[in-house]
Design a protein around this motif. Structure first.
Motif, PDB file in Angstrom:
ATOM      1  N   SER A   3      -3.150   3.945   3.926  1.00 56.32           N
ATOM      2  CA  SER A   3      -3.237   2.602   4.321  1.00 56.32           C
ATOM      3  C   SER A   3      -2.892   1.582   3.183  1.00 56.32           C
ATOM      4  O   SER A   3      -1.413   1.723   2.840  1.00 56.32           O
ATOM      5  CB  SER A   3      -4.702   2.669   3.436  1.00 56.32           C
ATOM      6  N   ILE A   4      -2.853  -0.311   3.945  1.00 55.50           N
ATOM      7  CA  ILE A   4      -2.097  -1.071   3.917  1.00 55.50           C
ATOM      8  C   ILE A   4      -2.054  -0.909   1.894  1.00 55.50           C
ATOM      9  O   ILE A   4      -1.744  -1.409   1.465  1.00 55.50           O
ATOM     10  CB  ILE A   4      -2.287  -2.035   4.387  1.00 55.50           C
ATOM     11  N   SER A   5      -4.185  -0.481   1.859  1.00 50.81           N
ATOM     12  CA  SER A   5      -3.537  -0.775   0.862  1.00 50.81           C
ATOM     13  C   SER A   5      -3.126   0.444  -1.028  1.00 50.81           C
ATOM     14  O   SER A   5      -2.598  -0.560  -1.878  1.00 50.81           O
ATOM     15  CB  SER A   5      -5.440  -0.438   0.002  1.00 50.81           C
ATOM     16  N   SER A   6      -3.115   1.392  -0.205  1.00 48.19           N
ATOM     17  CA  SER A   6      -1.612   2.794  -1.207  1.00 48.19           C
ATOM     18  C   SER A   6      -0.944   2.231  -0.699  1.00 48.19           C
ATOM     19  O   SER A   6       0.269   2.101  -1.768  1.00 48.19           O
ATOM     20  CB  SER A   6      -2.212   4.109  -0.822  1.00 48.19           C
ATOM     21  N   ARG A  10       1.012   1.110  -4.269  1.00 44.12           N
ATOM     22  CA  ARG A  10       2.384   2.038  -5.038  1.00 44.12           C
ATOM     23  C   ARG A  10       3.776   0.807  -4.735  1.00 44.12           C
ATOM     24  O   ARG A  10       4.674   0.802  -6.055  1.00 44.12           O
ATOM     25  CB  ARG A  10       2.741   3.395  -3.845  1.00 44.12           C
ATOM     26  N   LYS A  11       3.475  -0.064  -3.839  1.00 47.77           N
ATOM     27  CA  LYS A  11       4.603  -0.888  -4.394  1.00 47.77           C
ATOM     28  C   LYS A  11       4.645  -1.963  -5.531  1.00 47.77           C
ATOM     29  O   LYS A  11       5.931  -2.046  -6.336  1.00 47.77           O
ATOM     30  CB  LYS A  11       4.879  -2.275  -2.999  1.00 47.77           C
ATOM     31  N   GLU A  12       3.626  -2.092  -6.092  1.00 47.45           N
ATOM     32  CA  GLU A  12       2.914  -3.379  -7.233  1.00 47.45           C
ATOM     33  C   GLU A  12       3.418  -2.166  -8.446  1.00 47.45           C
ATOM     34  O   GLU A  12       3.748  -2.680  -9.418  1.00 47.45           O
ATOM     35  CB  GLU A  12       2.157  -3.804  -7.018  1.00 47.45           C
ATOM     36  N   LEU A  13       2.968  -0.492  -8.253  1.00 49.21           N
ATOM     37  CA  LEU A  13       2.912   0.241  -9.633  1.00 49.21           C
ATOM     38  C   LEU A  13       5.033   0.404  -9.813  1.00 49.21           C
ATOM     39  O   LEU A  13       5.275   0.391 -10.820  1.00 49.21           O
ATOM     40  CB  LEU A  13       2.595   1.424  -9.718  1.00 49.21           C
ATOM     41  N   ASN A  14       5.430   0.701  -8.469  1.00 49.25           N
ATOM     42  CA  ASN A  14       6.728   1.036  -8.859  1.00 49.25           C
ATOM     43  C   ASN A  14       7.615  -0.446  -9.196  1.00 49.25           C
ATOM     44  O   ASN A  14       8.378  -0.724 -10.089  1.00 49.25           O
ATOM     45  CB  ASN A  14       7.588   0.852  -7.373  1.00 49.25           C
ATOM     46  N   GLU A  15       7.129  -1.392  -9.362  1.00 51.55           N
ATOM     47  CA  GLU A  15       7.508  -3.527  -9.998  1.00 51.55           C
ATOM     48  C   GLU A  15       6.808  -3.188 -11.244  1.00 51.55           C
ATOM     49  O   GLU A  15       8.170  -3.467 -12.101  1.00 51.55           O
ATOM     50  CB  GLU A  15       7.383  -4.310  -8.809  1.00 51.55           C
ATOM     51  N   ILE A  16       6.140  -2.285 -11.574  1.00 50.60           N
ATOM     52  CA  ILE A  16       6.164  -2.584 -12.615  1.00 50.60           C
ATOM     53  C   ILE A  16       6.633  -1.361 -13.404  1.00 50.60           C
ATOM     54  O   ILE A  16       6.879  -2.115 -14.892  1.00 50.60           O
ATOM     55  CB  ILE A  16       4.272  -2.330 -13.267  1.00 50.60           C
ATOM     56  N   ASN A  17       6.752  -0.361 -12.714  1.00 53.16           N
ATOM     57  CA  ASN A  17       7.605   0.736 -13.984  1.00 53.16           C
ATOM     58  C   ASN A  17       8.754  -0.039 -13.901  1.00 53.16           C
ATOM     59  O   ASN A  17       9.354   0.477 -14.826  1.00 53.16           O
ATOM     60  CB  ASN A  17       7.049   1.751 -13.087  1.00 53.16           C
ATOM     61  N   ASP A  60     -10.667  -1.381  -3.762  1.00 51.33           N
ATOM     62  CA  ASP A  60     -10.843  -0.492  -2.344  1.00 51.33           C
ATOM     63  C   ASP A  60      -9.806  -1.029  -1.389  1.00 51.33           C
ATOM     64  O   ASP A  60      -9.222  -1.612  -1.089  1.00 51.33           O
ATOM     65  CB  ASP A  60     -12.395  -1.472  -1.833  1.00 51.33           C
ATOM     66  N   SER A  61     -10.474   0.099  -0.379  1.00 51.42           N
ATOM     67  CA  SER A  61      -9.841   0.549   0.800  1.00 51.42           C
ATOM     68  C   SER A  61      -9.016  -1.042   1.668  1.00 51.42           C
ATOM     69  O   SER A  61      -7.543  -1.496   2.603  1.00 51.42           O
ATOM     70  CB  SER A  61     -10.107   1.006   1.485  1.00 51.42           C
ATOM     71  N   SER A  62      -9.708  -2.471   1.480  1.00 54.97           N
ATOM     72  CA  SER A  62      -9.437  -3.648   1.744  1.00 54.97           C
ATOM     73  C   SER A  62      -8.352  -4.289   0.593  1.00 54.97           C
ATOM     74  O   SER A  62      -8.234  -5.658   1.540  1.00 54.97           O
ATOM     75  CB  SER A  62     -10.747  -4.221   2.062  1.00 54.97           C
ATOM     76  N   TYR A  63      -7.794  -4.058   0.271  1.00 55.63           N
ATOM     77  CA  TYR A  63      -7.227  -4.582  -0.581  1.00 55.63           C
ATOM     78  C   TYR A  63      -5.517  -5.162  -0.286  1.00 55.63           C
ATOM     79  O   TYR A  63      -5.605  -3.275  -0.118  1.00 55.63           O
ATOM     80  CB  TYR A  63      -7.270  -3.915  -2.249  1.00 55.63           C
ATOM     81  N   PRO A  64      -4.710  -5.692  -0.548  1.00 54.08           N
ATOM     82  CA  PRO A  64      -5.433  -6.690  -1.081  1.00 54.08           C
ATOM     83  C   PRO A  64      -5.087  -8.343   0.134  1.00 54.08           C
ATOM     84  O   PRO A  64      -5.565  -8.764  -0.769  1.00 54.08           O
ATOM     85  CB  PRO A  64      -3.465  -7.170  -1.782  1.00 54.08           C
ATOM     86  N   ILE A  65      -6.346  -8.034   0.987  1.00 50.21           N
ATOM     87  CA  ILE A  65      -7.194  -8.718   1.733  1.00 50.21           C
ATOM     88  C   ILE A  65      -8.070  -9.206   1.240  1.00 50.21           C
ATOM     89  O   ILE A  65      -8.115 -10.086   0.645  1.00 50.21           O
ATOM     90  CB  ILE A  65      -7.227  -8.455   2.920  1.00 50.21           C
ATOM     91  N   SER A  66      -8.777  -8.146   0.057  1.00 45.16           N
ATOM     92  CA  SER A  66      -9.913  -8.630  -0.701  1.00 45.16           C
ATOM     93  C   SER A  66      -9.727  -8.310  -2.109  1.00 45.16           C
ATOM     94  O   SER A  66      -8.344  -7.331  -2.529  1.00 45.16           O
ATOM     95  CB  SER A  66     -11.592  -8.156  -0.210  1.00 45.16           C
ATOM     96  N   SER A  67     -10.045  -9.375  -3.304  1.00 47.33           N
ATOM     97  CA  SER A  67      -9.515  -9.095  -4.538  1.00 47.33           C
ATOM     98  C   SER A  67      -9.979  -7.854  -5.141  1.00 47.33           C
ATOM     99  O   SER A  67     -10.822  -6.970  -4.923  1.00 47.33           O
ATOM    100  CB  SER A  67      -9.878 -10.431  -5.125  1.00 47.33           C
ATOM    101  N   PRO A  68      -9.434  -6.965  -6.308  1.00 43.64           N
ATOM    102  CA  PRO A  68      -9.801  -5.981  -6.672  1.00 43.64           C
ATOM    103  C   PRO A  68     -11.138  -6.330  -7.657  1.00 43.64           C
ATOM    104  O   PRO A  68     -11.384  -8.303  -7.673  1.00 43.64           O
ATOM    105  CB  PRO A  68      -8.762  -5.854  -7.679  1.00 43.64           C
ATOM    106  N   ALA A  69     -11.943  -5.338  -7.526  1.00 42.21           N
ATOM    107  CA  ALA A  69     -12.850  -5.801  -8.935  1.00 42.21           C
ATOM    108  C   ALA A  69     -12.242  -5.692 -10.260  1.00 42.21           C
ATOM    109  O   ALA A  69     -11.557  -4.548 -10.624  1.00 42.21           O
ATOM    110  CB  ALA A  69     -14.083  -4.856  -9.591  1.00 42.21           C
ATOM    111  N   VAL A  70     -12.681  -7.337 -11.100  1.00 40.68           N
ATOM    112  CA  VAL A  70     -11.717  -7.041 -12.590  1.00 40.68           C
ATOM    113  C   VAL A  70     -12.515  -7.502 -13.471  1.00 40.68           C
ATOM    114  O   VAL A  70     -13.556  -8.221 -12.940  1.00 40.68           O
ATOM    115  CB  VAL A  70     -10.167  -7.727 -12.561  1.00 40.68           C
ATOM    116  N   PRO A 103      -4.305 -12.538  -1.284  1.00 36.51           N
ATOM    117  CA  PRO A 103      -2.637 -11.562  -0.619  1.00 36.51           C
ATOM    118  C   PRO A 103      -1.797 -11.300  -1.772  1.00 36.51           C
ATOM    119  O   PRO A 103      -1.315 -10.310  -1.958  1.00 36.51           O
ATOM    120  CB  PRO A 103      -3.662 -11.511   0.673  1.00 36.51           C
ATOM    121  N   VAL A 104      -1.919 -12.810  -1.839  1.00 36.31           N
ATOM    122  CA  VAL A 104       0.167 -12.997  -2.262  1.00 36.31           C
ATOM    123  C   VAL A 104       0.150 -12.430  -3.937  1.00 36.31           C
ATOM    124  O   VAL A 104       1.269 -12.791  -4.561  1.00 36.31           O
ATOM    125  CB  VAL A 104       0.644 -14.396  -2.210  1.00 36.31           C
TER     126      VAL A 104
END
Length: 160
Positions: A3-6, A10-17, A60-70, A103-104
């Motif tokens: 999915s777009i979300s995953s 994955r991209k964000e996690l790879n950048e953090i790592n 949720d499955s609509s991230y990054p279109i919708s914000s995460p719950a933080v 979403p940016v």
């Protein structure tokens, strides 16, 4: 097919790592693409000097279109910061988590924004409607309609 979300997570996690987190922010757990945990510390002189807080991001499955719950994690070993925009249950009234989400924005950007929000705090105090909000608040802070105007957060008439 992912999915777009995953793919985005994955991209964000790879950048953090690869690059690490910004100073004062540490990834504690990101075992899946549903819930991530970070620690956040305000560096330099502030009302929160020496305090470390734990943040939970739920996607949720609509991230990054919708914000995460933080929210800040509240439990036996962690507390929410005492701040005019942070309820004692850890819910955060911040426009970037609501009507100003884009979403940016990334998980790291949200962490840095919350770190800056804490760093600029002038008085340790809870939101004026903390007790009422916490009593009736939903589990997911995204289900609250916060009203963003002025110094203190306000909840619109209904918590949905």
């Amino acid at each position: 097919m992912a999915s777009i979300s995953s793919r985005r997570l994955r991209k964000e996690l790879n950048e953090i790592n690869a690059e690490g987190c910004p100073c004062g922010i540490k990834l504690l757990n990101a075992d899946n693409f549903e819930t991530w945990f970070f620690s956040i510390e305000v560096l330099g002189e502030s009302l929160y000097q020496g305090e470390v807080f734990k943040l939970m991001f739920r996607f949720d499955s609509s991230y990054p279109i919708s914000s995460p719950a933080v929210q800040f994690v509240v439990g036996p070993d962690s507390q929410a910061p005492i701040h005019p925009h942070v309820y004692s249950n850890g819910h955060i009234c911040a426009s970037i988590l609501g009507n100003e989400w884009s979403p940016v924005l990334s998980v790291s950007a949200v962490c840095v924004t919350l770190q800056s929000m804490l760093a600029s705090c002038k008085a340790k105090e809870r939101p004026v409607d903390n007790d009422r909000y916490v009593r009736y608040a939903p589990d997911n802070p995204k289900k609250t309609r916060f009203h963003y105007d002025g110094k203190y957060p306000h909840i619109q008439h209904n918590i949905s």
